[in-house]
Structure formats: C-alpha cells, structure tokens
Design a protein around this motif. Structure first.
Motif, PDB file in Angstrom:
ATOM      1  N   UNK A  46      75.163 123.367 -71.309  1.00 55.64           N
ATOM      2  CA  UNK A  46      73.903 123.684 -71.977  1.00 55.64           C
ATOM      3  C   UNK A  46      73.277 122.434 -72.581  1.00 55.64           C
ATOM      4  N   UNK A  47      74.076 121.617 -73.235  1.00 51.82           N
ATOM      5  CA  UNK A  47      73.562 120.371 -73.817  1.00 51.82           C
ATOM      6  C   UNK A  47      73.044 119.434 -72.730  1.00 51.82           C
ATOM      7  N   UNK A  48      73.767 119.350 -71.623  1.00 48.88           N
ATOM      8  CA  UNK A  48      73.348 118.497 -70.514  1.00 48.88           C
ATOM      9  C   UNK A  48      72.032 118.988 -69.913  1.00 48.88           C
ATOM     10  N   UNK A  49      71.887 120.296 -69.773  1.00 49.73           N
ATOM     11  CA  UNK A  49      70.662 120.862 -69.218  1.00 49.73           C
ATOM     12  C   UNK A  49      69.471 120.601 -70.132  1.00 49.73           C
ATOM     13  N   UNK A  50      69.662 120.819 -71.430  1.00 52.08           N
ATOM     14  CA  UNK A  50      68.571 120.571 -72.368  1.00 52.08           C
ATOM     15  C   UNK A  50      68.174 119.100 -72.408  1.00 52.08           C
ATOM     16  N   UNK A  51      69.151 118.223 -72.411  1.00 53.23           N
ATOM     17  CA  UNK A  51      68.868 116.789 -72.414  1.00 53.23           C
ATOM     18  C   UNK A  51      68.165 116.365 -71.132  1.00 53.23           C
ATOM     19  N   UNK A  52      68.603 116.907 -70.014  1.00 55.47           N
ATOM     20  CA  UNK A  52      67.987 116.584 -68.736  1.00 55.47           C
ATOM     21  C   UNK A  52      66.533 117.042 -68.686  1.00 55.47           C
ATOM     22  N   UNK A  53      66.259 118.225 -69.202  1.00 55.92           N
ATOM     23  CA  UNK A  53      64.881 118.718 -69.212  1.00 55.92           C
ATOM     24  C   UNK A  53      64.004 117.923 -70.160  1.00 55.92           C
ATOM     25  N   UNK A 111      67.954 115.954 -58.248  1.00 55.79           N
ATOM     26  CA  UNK A 111      68.871 115.329 -57.318  1.00 55.79           C
ATOM     27  C   UNK A 111      70.275 115.904 -57.386  1.00 55.79           C
ATOM     28  N   UNK A 112      71.022 115.651 -56.360  1.00 58.15           N
ATOM     29  CA  UNK A 112      72.394 116.145 -56.320  1.00 58.15           C
ATOM     30  C   UNK A 112      73.269 115.468 -57.375  1.00 58.15           C
ATOM     31  N   UNK A 113      72.916 114.268 -57.767  1.00 61.28           N
ATOM     32  CA  UNK A 113      73.691 113.564 -58.788  1.00 61.28           C
ATOM     33  C   UNK A 113      73.644 114.259 -60.132  1.00 61.28           C
ATOM     34  N   UNK A 114      72.489 114.793 -60.476  1.00 64.83           N
ATOM     35  CA  UNK A 114      72.340 115.513 -61.739  1.00 64.83           C
ATOM     36  C   UNK A 114      73.152 116.806 -61.692  1.00 64.83           C
ATOM     37  N   UNK A 115      73.094 117.492 -60.558  1.00 66.26           N
ATOM     38  CA  UNK A 115      73.858 118.731 -60.402  1.00 66.26           C
ATOM     39  C   UNK A 115      75.350 118.453 -60.462  1.00 66.26           C
ATOM     40  N   UNK A 127      59.610 113.778 -70.556  1.00 70.59           N
ATOM     41  CA  UNK A 127      59.112 112.485 -71.032  1.00 70.59           C
ATOM     42  C   UNK A 127      58.652 111.605 -69.879  1.00 70.59           C
ATOM     43  N   UNK A 128      59.330 111.714 -68.756  1.00 63.57           N
ATOM     44  CA  UNK A 128      58.925 110.914 -67.589  1.00 63.57           C
ATOM     45  C   UNK A 128      57.634 111.385 -66.978  1.00 63.57           C
ATOM     46  N   UNK A 129      57.356 112.689 -67.081  1.00 63.72           N
ATOM     47  CA  UNK A 129      56.146 113.248 -66.469  1.00 63.72           C
ATOM     48  C   UNK A 129      54.919 113.006 -67.284  1.00 63.72           C
TER      49      UNK A 129
END
Length: 82
Positions: free
Chosen positions: A68-75, A5-9, A80-82
């Motif tokens: 980088x930390x945000x990207x790793x945490x987001x992934x 989503x655009x919110x994450x970006x 976990x959701x999938x």
C-alpha cells in the motif's frame, strides 16, 4: 491511462514478499510473543492459540502495508511527473 512498467510491478511484489517474511520474524522477536510461546517462567502463560489468531494477521499486514505504501508513493511520484 498509462500502463506502468514491469519494473514497478516487480518492485511492488518483491516489497510485499519481503514484508510478509519480515513481519512474522519481527513478531516472533517481541517479548509478548516469546512469553506466549513458552518463554515464561515454568511455562507460565503458554498460549499456542496466538499462532492461529495473530500470526495470519501479522503475515497479511506485513504483505499489504508495504504494498500500500509503495502504491501510494508510486502514484504521488507519477502525478508530480505529469
């Protein structure tokens, strides 16, 4: 592959901007940096080359490390959701 989503970006960009602003402020508050920029006794140890050598790396690290930390945490949370 799902598009995020655009919110994450927007959150990643905002975090990068905050990091790029906060890192130089933290760098300027360090005793070593203050000494190099004229805080030493009778201008002892003044070295303005740190503005050209260290400051760009501080800004880049401040921008990229939170991103980088945000990207790793987001992934990790997406897996976990999938």
């Amino acid at each position: 592959m799902k598009r995020r989503g655009d919110g994450v970006t927007c959150g990643g960009c905002a975090l990068s901007a905050v990091g790029a602003t906060a890192a130089p402020l933290l760098w300027l508050s360090m005793p070593r940096t203050r000494r190099h920029l004229g805080g030493g006794f009778e201008n002892e140890g003044m070295d303005y080359s740190v503005l050209l050598t260290e400051l760009p790396f501080v800004v880049l690290a401040g921008a990229f490390l939170p991103l980088l930390a945000f990207t790793l945490l987001s992934r990790l949370l997406d897996r976990r959701r999938s």
